[in-house]
Design a protein around this motif. Structure first.
Motif, PDB file in Angstrom:
ATOM      1  N   HIS A 359     135.053  13.347  35.104  1.00 40.38           N
ATOM      2  CA  HIS A 359     136.252  13.193  34.284  1.00 40.38           C
ATOM      3  C   HIS A 359     137.172  14.399  34.442  1.00 40.38           C
ATOM      4  O   HIS A 359     138.385  14.249  34.654  1.00 40.38           O
ATOM      5  N   GLN A 360     136.626  15.585  34.386  1.00 35.53           N
ATOM      6  CA  GLN A 360     137.442  16.781  34.509  1.00 35.53           C
ATOM      7  C   GLN A 360     138.041  16.917  35.909  1.00 35.53           C
ATOM      8  O   GLN A 360     139.179  17.360  36.068  1.00 35.53           O
ATOM      9  N   GLN A 361     137.276  16.508  36.930  1.00 39.52           N
ATOM     10  CA  GLN A 361     137.808  16.530  38.292  1.00 39.52           C
ATOM     11  C   GLN A 361     138.957  15.536  38.443  1.00 39.52           C
ATOM     12  O   GLN A 361     139.955  15.826  39.115  1.00 39.52           O
ATOM     13  N   ALA A 362     138.803  14.366  37.813  1.00 43.73           N
ATOM     14  CA  ALA A 362     139.867  13.354  37.899  1.00 43.73           C
ATOM     15  C   ALA A 362     141.133  13.843  37.203  1.00 43.73           C
ATOM     16  O   ALA A 362     142.253  13.631  37.699  1.00 43.73           O
ATOM     17  N   LEU A 363     140.978  14.524  36.063  1.00 44.30           N
ATOM     18  CA  LEU A 363     142.144  15.055  35.374  1.00 44.30           C
ATOM     19  C   LEU A 363     142.828  16.131  36.204  1.00 44.30           C
ATOM     20  O   LEU A 363     144.064  16.215  36.256  1.00 44.30           O
ATOM     21  N   ALA A 364     142.027  16.960  36.864  1.00 44.04           N
ATOM     22  CA  ALA A 364     142.598  18.007  37.705  1.00 44.04           C
ATOM     23  C   ALA A 364     143.375  17.399  38.866  1.00 44.04           C
ATOM     24  O   ALA A 364     144.463  17.856  39.225  1.00 44.04           O
ATOM     25  N   ALA A 365     142.819  16.335  39.471  1.00 44.78           N
ATOM     26  CA  ALA A 365     143.510  15.676  40.582  1.00 44.78           C
ATOM     27  C   ALA A 365     144.796  15.026  40.104  1.00 44.78           C
ATOM     28  O   ALA A 365     145.833  15.073  40.782  1.00 44.78           O
ATOM     29  N   ALA A 366     144.755  14.432  38.916  1.00 44.04           N
ATOM     30  CA  ALA A 366     145.954  13.794  38.386  1.00 44.04           C
ATOM     31  C   ALA A 366     147.023  14.827  38.057  1.00 44.04           C
ATOM     32  O   ALA A 366     148.221  14.588  38.246  1.00 44.04           O
ATOM     33  N   ALA A 367     146.604  15.991  37.576  1.00 41.21           N
ATOM     34  CA  ALA A 367     147.558  17.052  37.264  1.00 41.21           C
ATOM     35  C   ALA A 367     148.235  17.549  38.527  1.00 41.21           C
ATOM     36  O   ALA A 367     149.442  17.821  38.540  1.00 41.21           O
ATOM     37  N   ALA A 376     154.684  15.038  32.347  1.00 37.71           N
ATOM     38  CA  ALA A 376     153.343  14.503  32.575  1.00 37.71           C
ATOM     39  C   ALA A 376     152.358  15.618  32.863  1.00 37.71           C
ATOM     40  O   ALA A 376     151.212  15.606  32.393  1.00 37.71           O
ATOM     41  N   ALA A 377     152.793  16.602  33.641  1.00 33.86           N
ATOM     42  CA  ALA A 377     151.906  17.719  33.958  1.00 33.86           C
ATOM     43  C   ALA A 377     151.534  18.491  32.708  1.00 33.86           C
ATOM     44  O   ALA A 377     150.377  18.901  32.525  1.00 33.86           O
ATOM     45  N   ALA A 378     152.510  18.699  31.809  1.00 37.78           N
ATOM     46  CA  ALA A 378     152.222  19.422  30.568  1.00 37.78           C
ATOM     47  C   ALA A 378     151.252  18.638  29.700  1.00 37.78           C
ATOM     48  O   ALA A 378     150.324  19.205  29.110  1.00 37.78           O
ATOM     49  N   ALA A 379     151.470  17.308  29.634  1.00 33.46           N
ATOM     50  CA  ALA A 379     150.565  16.491  28.828  1.00 33.46           C
ATOM     51  C   ALA A 379     149.153  16.515  29.389  1.00 33.46           C
ATOM     52  O   ALA A 379     148.168  16.616  28.650  1.00 33.46           O
ATOM     53  N   SER A 440     147.050   9.024  44.483  1.00 31.08           N
ATOM     54  CA  SER A 440     145.827   9.799  44.638  1.00 31.08           C
ATOM     55  C   SER A 440     144.788   9.431  43.599  1.00 31.08           C
ATOM     56  O   SER A 440     143.646   9.842  43.696  1.00 31.08           O
ATOM     57  N   VAL A 441     145.183   8.671  42.575  1.00 30.67           N
ATOM     58  CA  VAL A 441     144.242   8.221  41.564  1.00 30.67           C
ATOM     59  C   VAL A 441     143.741   6.841  41.957  1.00 30.67           C
ATOM     60  O   VAL A 441     144.521   5.887  42.029  1.00 30.67           O
ATOM     61  N   VAL A 442     142.452   6.734  42.245  1.00 34.25           N
ATOM     62  CA  VAL A 442     141.904   5.455  42.684  1.00 34.25           C
ATOM     63  C   VAL A 442     141.945   4.463  41.542  1.00 34.25           C
ATOM     64  O   VAL A 442     141.605   4.777  40.411  1.00 34.25           O
ATOM     65  N   LYS A 443     142.380   3.260  41.838  1.00 33.59           N
ATOM     66  CA  LYS A 443     142.489   2.246  40.803  1.00 33.59           C
ATOM     67  C   LYS A 443     141.111   1.742  40.387  1.00 33.59           C
ATOM     68  O   LYS A 443     140.129   1.921  41.096  1.00 33.59           O
ATOM     69  N   ALA A 444     141.096   1.104  39.245  1.00 36.38           N
ATOM     70  CA  ALA A 444     139.855   0.505  38.772  1.00 36.38           C
ATOM     71  C   ALA A 444     139.365  -0.523  39.776  1.00 36.38           C
ATOM     72  O   ALA A 444     140.129  -1.262  40.346  1.00 36.38           O
ATOM     73  N   GLY A 445     138.057  -0.574  39.947  1.00 33.29           N
ATOM     74  CA  GLY A 445     137.483  -1.564  40.848  1.00 33.29           C
ATOM     75  C   GLY A 445     137.132  -0.994  42.191  1.00 33.29           C
ATOM     76  O   GLY A 445     136.712  -1.726  43.081  1.00 33.29           O
ATOM     77  N   GLN A 446     137.296   0.322  42.402  1.00 30.17           N
ATOM     78  CA  GLN A 446     136.953   0.909  43.690  1.00 30.17           C
ATOM     79  C   GLN A 446     135.936   2.015  43.491  1.00 30.17           C
ATOM     80  O   GLN A 446     136.041   2.828  42.584  1.00 30.17           O
ATOM     81  N   VAL A 507     138.708  -2.102  27.581  1.00 33.27           N
ATOM     82  CA  VAL A 507     138.664  -0.669  27.373  1.00 33.27           C
ATOM     83  C   VAL A 507     139.951  -0.039  27.863  1.00 33.27           C
ATOM     84  O   VAL A 507     140.408  -0.314  28.983  1.00 33.27           O
ATOM     85  N   SER A 508     140.563   0.822  27.037  1.00 25.55           N
ATOM     86  CA  SER A 508     141.796   1.487  27.452  1.00 25.55           C
ATOM     87  C   SER A 508     141.517   2.456  28.571  1.00 25.55           C
ATOM     88  O   SER A 508     140.463   3.071  28.629  1.00 25.55           O
ATOM     89  N   LYS A 509     142.517   2.632  29.471  1.00 29.84           N
ATOM     90  CA  LYS A 509     142.312   3.432  30.673  1.00 29.84           C
ATOM     91  C   LYS A 509     143.236   4.633  30.645  1.00 29.84           C
ATOM     92  O   LYS A 509     144.193   4.701  29.912  1.00 29.84           O
ATOM     93  N   GLY A 510     142.916   5.604  31.475  1.00 31.97           N
ATOM     94  CA  GLY A 510     143.723   6.803  31.590  1.00 31.97           C
ATOM     95  C   GLY A 510     143.447   7.437  32.936  1.00 31.97           C
ATOM     96  O   GLY A 510     142.743   6.871  33.773  1.00 31.97           O
ATOM     97  N   PRO A 511     143.986   8.628  33.174  1.00 29.85           N
ATOM     98  CA  PRO A 511     143.747   9.278  34.471  1.00 29.85           C
ATOM     99  C   PRO A 511     142.303   9.722  34.653  1.00 29.85           C
ATOM    100  O   PRO A 511     141.860   9.912  35.783  1.00 29.85           O
ATOM    101  N   GLY A 512     141.596   9.907  33.560  1.00 26.39           N
ATOM    102  CA  GLY A 512     140.194  10.301  33.664  1.00 26.39           C
ATOM    103  C   GLY A 512     139.291   9.083  33.671  1.00 26.39           C
ATOM    104  O   GLY A 512     139.676   7.999  34.102  1.00 26.39           O
TER     105      GLY A 512
END
Length: 753
Positions: A359-367, A376-379, A440-446, A507-512
């Motif tokens: 989760h933390q790696q995914a947030l870092a990649a999204a940032a 978005a970067a600040a959020a 760069s964020v892989v979509k759900a299902g992969q 389930v709600s989704k997000g960058p993580g």
């Protein structure tokens, strides 16, 4: 060396070789203990063929392939008149080879039973002429059969060791990985206890002091650590070195090695479904044997060698364990991508750490990807900061609650042996994945993973998954990893999945990561898992176990922990198999994350007690745990209909609230008595059910089950993905390890593998 002594040595060697080829006869020796701690001993009569007029436990030869436990109970019934319903199995010990001067060769299997009916009368048959109740310390003063005190020492541990065995047996708050670390802690505590003991304290000598018995393991460990620190401070002020100080503690090198071996053995069999516990104890003995061999005196090892060697062994194994745990977390996190929904069950520290790191790696990649969008970067930065703070606080709270120094020390990231499972994904597959994702964020299902040829059966892959064997491309000749197949698991029905994810019920989704957690009844460990993940900033949906079949449709991957990996499959909390079956029907990959430390041929007891099924794989617990989740009215109504029970007086019994005559090790004691039926309840507290009449209710509480390997898409370990072939090789080696670590033999010599 003179010629005469050389000749004598050759003759002795020849005699030893001749003796080694003669098969040993298996026998059982059973001790019965009263509530006051005294043991029943019997004096053999003139009518028996061996050891006439000598004291011993209740003993008998084993015929053919009969159960050793069944034979022990049969001998007690025949020789003392006690019934199986008056006995509870407390412990069994390592088999003891006996070669007496009469050239007899035995393999003695020791058992310890608790007498649950203090009013029971002992009625001897013709095999014995007298009986007595004696304290364990008085046993050596009797005119006894060969190695009787040594046989008892394989059953009884001193309280400062036994309390750790009991803790491992009864703990329900920690997973297999944490308890495998606790094994190392327990041995450190034992060393510390011995270091602060008076010179008259003998290693491995059973003690019954109330103060020691009442001390909790974690409190004793804290005292032990303080004693070690005090001893170190004293040593720094000019006292004699540690090697010399230890000479006052141990009666002999052999006695201490045996004490540590017995301690490790009893920890190894304490939680039969948790292979990591058994393997951790096994690794200690193997490493200790190596350390001793590297420093032992060729003529006679010094008394203090055992403790010094054990300390060095624990230091090395602690470092290895930290590296293994760090590697499996790194490897497990590498197979997950931001935006995924992961379904899991129960509480697994390994799975929790994998999810938090991914989760933390995914947030870092999204940032990083949001560098063009300041808002978005600040959020994202704020969200990551909150996740980090909460994750740190959660980890600290969990460590404080566990109160375990080895675990709370943390796991070093990037440890040697870590493998980036995505590093060698072919460029074409990576490009296709990036194109499908659109960012760069892989979509759900992969789920992109590198995996060896895990599944041989092409029918395993569900047609709805869209991956099949045809989708698996072998590495090119230029690949640096010819043994690994690279694949991109792109789930079928991706359009349908995305629609489900966008619906109000999904389930709600997000960058993580988003995680769905099954509550895992009856103790609901999944609730603790959900709280831990939520505290680390993950989006968590908590569901009842019965809803797993509904929510698996929304998941991109099912992620399981493992208490063991055996020939039967991945052993995990009950409910995991149904979850895997639901995932297979829905075309959802099932990935298990575990250390190779958890690979096992089965319980250590199976190697120690051949032909004896303790039915301990299920590790069944109290029915009261199931009832406590019901309303008071429902629980009271069912209790009236439950199978009649007799509560055992043994302190080692913790289950069987709906059953009769818990025998403590799993095999039905009623196998000897007519009219009783055997229960499949198990673990350290298995039981014998009374004949259930019409209208009765039998409440069951099985804790663990095996998920067959054909239902597992991939097994992620500290060594990366491993194939079923590699697992099979690990299992064979671990069986040999059990034999070497605990000196296990079967009739005719070492057990075959």
């Amino acid at each position: 060396m003179s010629c005469s002594s050389s000749a004598k040595g050759a003759v002795a060697g020849a005699e030893a070789s001749a003796a080694a080829v003669r098969p040993r006869r298996p026998v059982v020796t059973a001790f019965v203990r009263r509530e006051d701690g005294k043991l029943l001993v019997v004096k053999r009569s003139e009518k028996v063929s061996s050891y006439r007029h000598q004291w011993g436990g209740v003993s008998g030869g084993v015929e053919g392939s009969e159960s050793l436990l069944h034979r022990a109970l049969t001998e007690i019934v025949e020789e003392t008149g006690l019934t199986p319903q008056q006995l509870q199995l407390v412990a069994f010990g390592r088999p003891l080879p006996v070669d007496d001067p009469g050239r007899r060769r035995f393999l003695v299997h020791p058992f310890l039973f608790q007498l649950t009916d203090e009013a029971a009368a002992v009625i001897l048959n013709w095999e014995n002429e007298a009986y007595d109740w004696v304290t364990p310390s008085a046993l050596a003063q009797l005119h006894h059969v060969p190695l009787l005190p040594e046989t008892l020492r394989r059953l009884l541990l001193p309280p400062y060791m036994q309390m750790h065995v009991q803790y491992i047996k009864t703990d329900r708050q920690h997973g297999a990985s944490e308890l495998s670390a606790y094994v190392l802690q327990a041995l450190r505590a034992a060393i510390a206890h011995e270091e602060r003991s008076a010179p008259s304290s003998k290693c491995g000598t059973p003690s019954t002091t109330a103060a020691a018995a009442a001390t909790s393991p974690l409190a004793a460990e804290a005292q032990a650590e303080a004693a070690v620190a005090a001893a170190a401070a004293e040593g720094s002020n000019g006292s004699s070195n540690g090697q010399q100080q230890q000479h006052a503690v141990y009666p002999s090198f052999e006695a201490c090695m045996e004490a540590y071996q017995n301690f490790c053995f009893h920890m190894a069999v304490a939680r039969p479904s948790m292979a990591a516990v058994a393997n951790s104890a096994t690794n200690v003995m193997l490493q200790l044997q190596q350390e001793v061999a590297a420093r032992a005196d060729p003529f006679e090892p010094a008394e203090g060698v055992a403790r010094v060697a054990l300390t060095d062994a624990l230091n090395k194994l602690t470092q290895q364990l930290q590296q293994q745990q760090a590697s499996v977390i790194t490897n497990g996190a590498a197979v997950l991508k931001g935006g995924m929904t992961v379904l899991t069950t129960s509480l697994s520290s390994t799975v929790a750490k994998v999810l938090i790191q991914a989760h933390q790696q995914a947030l870092a990649a999204a940032a990083t990807a949001a560098d063009g969008d300041a808002a978005a970067a600040a959020a994202l930065a704020e969200h990551m900061q909150r996740s980090g703070e909460l994750g740190t606080a959660s980890a600290a709270a969990a460590a404080a609650a566990a109160d375990q120094a080895v675990i709370s020390a943390g796991i070093a990231q990037g440890a040697a042996g870590s493998i980036d499972l995505l590093q060698q994904v072919p460029a074409a597959a990576a490009a296709a994945a990036a194109a499908a994702a659109g960012s760069s964020v892989v979509k759900a299902g992969q789920l992109s993973i590198a995996m060896e040829d895990w599944i041989d059966d092409p029918e395993f892959w569900p047609s709805s998954s869209g991956i099949g064997r045809d989708a698996l491309a072998a590495p090119s000749s230029s690949s640096s990893s010819r043994s690994r197949w690279e694949l991109d698991l792109v789930r079928g029905r991706q359009q349908q999945q995305q629609q489900q994810h966008s619906s109000s019920s999904s389930v709600s989704k997000g960058p993580g990561l988003s995680v769905i957690v099954c509550e895992s009844r009856p103790l609901c460990e999944g609730v603790s898992m959900a709280r831990r993940l939520a505290a680390a900033g993950l989006n968590v949906t908590l569901i009842t176990d019965a809803q797993a079949g509904v929510f698996v449709e929304q998941a991109d991957v099912v992620l399981l922990g493992a208490d063991a990996v055996t020939p039967d499959g991945v052993v995990n909390k009950v409910g995991s198999r149904l979850l895997a079956l639901a995932a297979k029907a829905a075309g959802v990959p099932v990935v298990a994350v575990t250390e190779c430390l958890k690979v096992s041929p089965g319980p250590v007891s199976a190697a120690a007690l051949p032909n004896t099924s303790l039915q301990e794989g299920e590790e069944e617990k109290e029915a009261s745990e199931v009832l406590q989740g019901w309303s008071h009215e429902a629980a009271a109504a069912v209790t009236k209909l439950m199978v009649v029970k007799e509560d055992s007086s043994s302190s080692s019994s913790s289950s069987g609230s709906a059953v009769v005559g818990s025998n403590g090790a799993g095999e039905s004691a009623g196998g000897v008595a007519a009219g009783s039926s055997s229960s499949s309840s198990s673990g350290g507290d298995a039981s014998v059910l009374a004949a259930a009449g019409p209208g009765s209710i039998d409440v069951r509480n099985v804790y663990f089950e095996a998920v067959p390997l054909q239902y597992v898409t991939g097994l992620v370990t500290d060594k990366g993905f491993v194939s079923r072939f590699v697992v099979a090789q690990m299992i064979k080696q671990r069986a040999r390890d059990y034999q070497q670590a605990f000196g296990l033999e079967v009739v005719g010599g070492p057990a075959a593998v």
